[in-house]
Design an enzyme around this catalytic site. Sequence first.
Site, PDB file in Angstrom:
ATOM      1  N   HIS A 151     158.492 115.712  50.221  1.00 27.09           N
ATOM      2  CA  HIS A 151     158.834 116.900  50.994  1.00 27.09           C
ATOM      3  C   HIS A 151     160.301 116.882  51.411  1.00 27.09           C
ATOM      4  CE1 HIS A 151     154.448 116.340  51.710  1.00 27.09           C
ATOM      5  NE2 HIS A 151     154.454 117.611  51.393  1.00 27.09           N
ATOM      6  N   GLY A 332     163.128 120.116  57.343  1.00 26.61           N
ATOM      7  CA  GLY A 332     164.030 121.187  57.716  1.00 26.61           C
ATOM      8  C   GLY A 332     163.399 122.550  57.881  1.00 26.61           C
ATOM      9  N   ASP A 333     162.097 122.619  58.189  1.00 30.32           N
ATOM     10  CA  ASP A 333     161.452 123.928  58.286  1.00 30.32           C
ATOM     11  C   ASP A 333     160.804 124.187  59.644  1.00 30.32           C
ATOM     12  OD1 ASP A 333     159.260 122.255  58.225  1.00 30.32           O
ATOM     13  OD2 ASP A 333     158.134 123.464  56.781  1.00 30.32           O
ATOM     14  N   CYS A 334     161.103 123.366  60.654  1.00 32.74           N
ATOM     15  CA  CYS A 334     160.468 123.535  61.964  1.00 32.74           C
ATOM     16  C   CYS A 334     160.773 124.923  62.538  1.00 32.74           C
ATOM     17  CB  CYS A 334     160.941 122.451  62.926  1.00 32.74           C
ATOM     18  SG  CYS A 334     160.188 122.546  64.573  1.00 32.74           S
ATOM     19  N   MET A 425     156.271 116.811  69.690  1.00 34.60           N
ATOM     20  CA  MET A 425     156.207 117.907  70.642  1.00 34.60           C
ATOM     21  C   MET A 425     155.449 117.531  71.904  1.00 34.60           C
ATOM     22  SD  MET A 425     153.250 120.516  69.254  1.00 34.60           S
ATOM     23  CE  MET A 425     153.902 120.843  67.639  1.00 34.60           C
ATOM     24  N   PRO A 487     162.614 118.207  67.041  1.00 32.65           N
ATOM     25  CA  PRO A 487     162.589 119.675  67.067  1.00 32.65           C
ATOM     26  C   PRO A 487     161.335 120.250  67.710  1.00 32.65           C
ATOM     27  CG  PRO A 487     162.247 118.850  64.835  1.00 32.65           C
ATOM     28  CD  PRO A 487     162.686 117.689  65.663  1.00 32.65           C
TER      29      PRO A 487
END
Length: 512
Positions: A151, A332-334, A425, A487
């Site tokens: 990924h 890199g898609d958060c 998170m 993130p």
Amino acid sequence: MLSGAIAGDVFTSPPTGSISAAIRTMDRAGAAAVLLIVKNYTGDRLNFGLALEETKVEGISVEMVVVADDCAFTTKKKTGRRGLCGTVLIHKMAGAMSEMGKSLDEIVERLKIILSKLGTMGICLSPCSVPGSGPTFHLETDEMELGLGIHGEAGIARIKIISADEVIQKIIDHMTNPSNESHLSVQAGDHIVLIVNNLGGLSCLELNIVANSAVKYLESKEVIIERAYIGSFMTALEMGGTSLTLMHADHEELKLLDSHTSAPGWATVAKHRLVRKCRSLNVPYLEPENTDTPPGSGPFVDKARSVLDMISTTLLQMEEELNELDREAGDGDCGTTHARAAEAIKNLLTSGAVPGNGHQLLLCLGRIIREHMGGTSGALYSISLIAAAQNLKDNNNPSAWAAAFNSGIEAMKRYGGAEPGDRTMLDSLAAAADELRKMTDEGGNELQVLAEALQKAAAAAEATKDMIAKVGRASYITSTQLTRPDPGAVAGAAILKAILTALEQPTPEVQE
């Protein structure tokens, strides 16, 4: 080979609803049972697991096997080994056993044995880029990344460029080193299957050079290569790299690999003739279930609309900021994932179908997030919202909302496997939950408590930059490469800030 496949967004687990729909489609097409083959990533386990439980309740016979064939890690990971290119061998053999009429239990039992005899490791000369974003990590022109995933995540080590023969020797020695936690034991005289996989950006010439090096080195160790498959089986977009998969195989397993398939992506070997033929299932279109919640009106709905509008606007504005943070620790898609959720919430506001009480509102949001957000975050948010909703069946008092928030956190921990301090998170959200326990139904201290909870959440999010990631994709990256906050934790604090900002407004003003 496979009867169905469910696609998510790039490098993102598909939403639970899509998976459930595929399971139901297979069932209605006459399948005796359904087997889910899942790679070991948290988002995949969560979304496929939720779909499995959902469809089992409907009486469908469904099971799941999780592929974890990564041989890169020297120490044990809390999240386990990643699922890599060895998955395609599991696809092939499971499909062959299904065609032979084996029962679901027989297939699962045999696959579990096969999974213990499987290992994969990759290396690259260049990273990949999620469409619309920059490279997921940076390599100098004289560097290679060793032990990476599929990924776009960085690997376990960065080395200087060496020859193909040296690279392959380094990979195989690492994969088979008994001192490594995730090694695959290979001895002289063992019968193995080899896959030389193109991660996306290698030329045919380069791939065959790698294959030649692999065969030569394995044969020099007196390993018997029963089958060698060379091609693009599991890619990472345009990544300039390769992975090697080794699997111990007996006579029965070789028969499964040699059995005929019309799948056009399956490689040809000495005994094989590729048949380019596609077969479609005659399945009637199924109308989706109606899960709309009747809209409400009044002060609660007005305030809920204001809060949801502020949250979705904030997440859309933060899309690139969150993506940039995620490029250091993941794919890199958060930000993009959260933006999908924000757009879905905007659509809810436009539709005018905001429910009139907290219980129905959280259930509605849980379904929306499940269907539209995708990925690990989508599954965790959805599970959290649905668990939280149970606390609001009888009232919408401040203390009930605080209890709901805490229930959501506990559900995240239970299903996601993370704890505060794991650099996720949960760090910001759990810090807020501790403060929100001070919420009472008398005295009107709601905004003050929420403001203090936000301060704790923001500080906890910032503190994640100094933590060692223990779960998720960031856990596969050397801690020295992680210098910025998580993130997901940043997004959690931003959502709480948006809620506080909206609640402080005397009159809700929602733009449609």
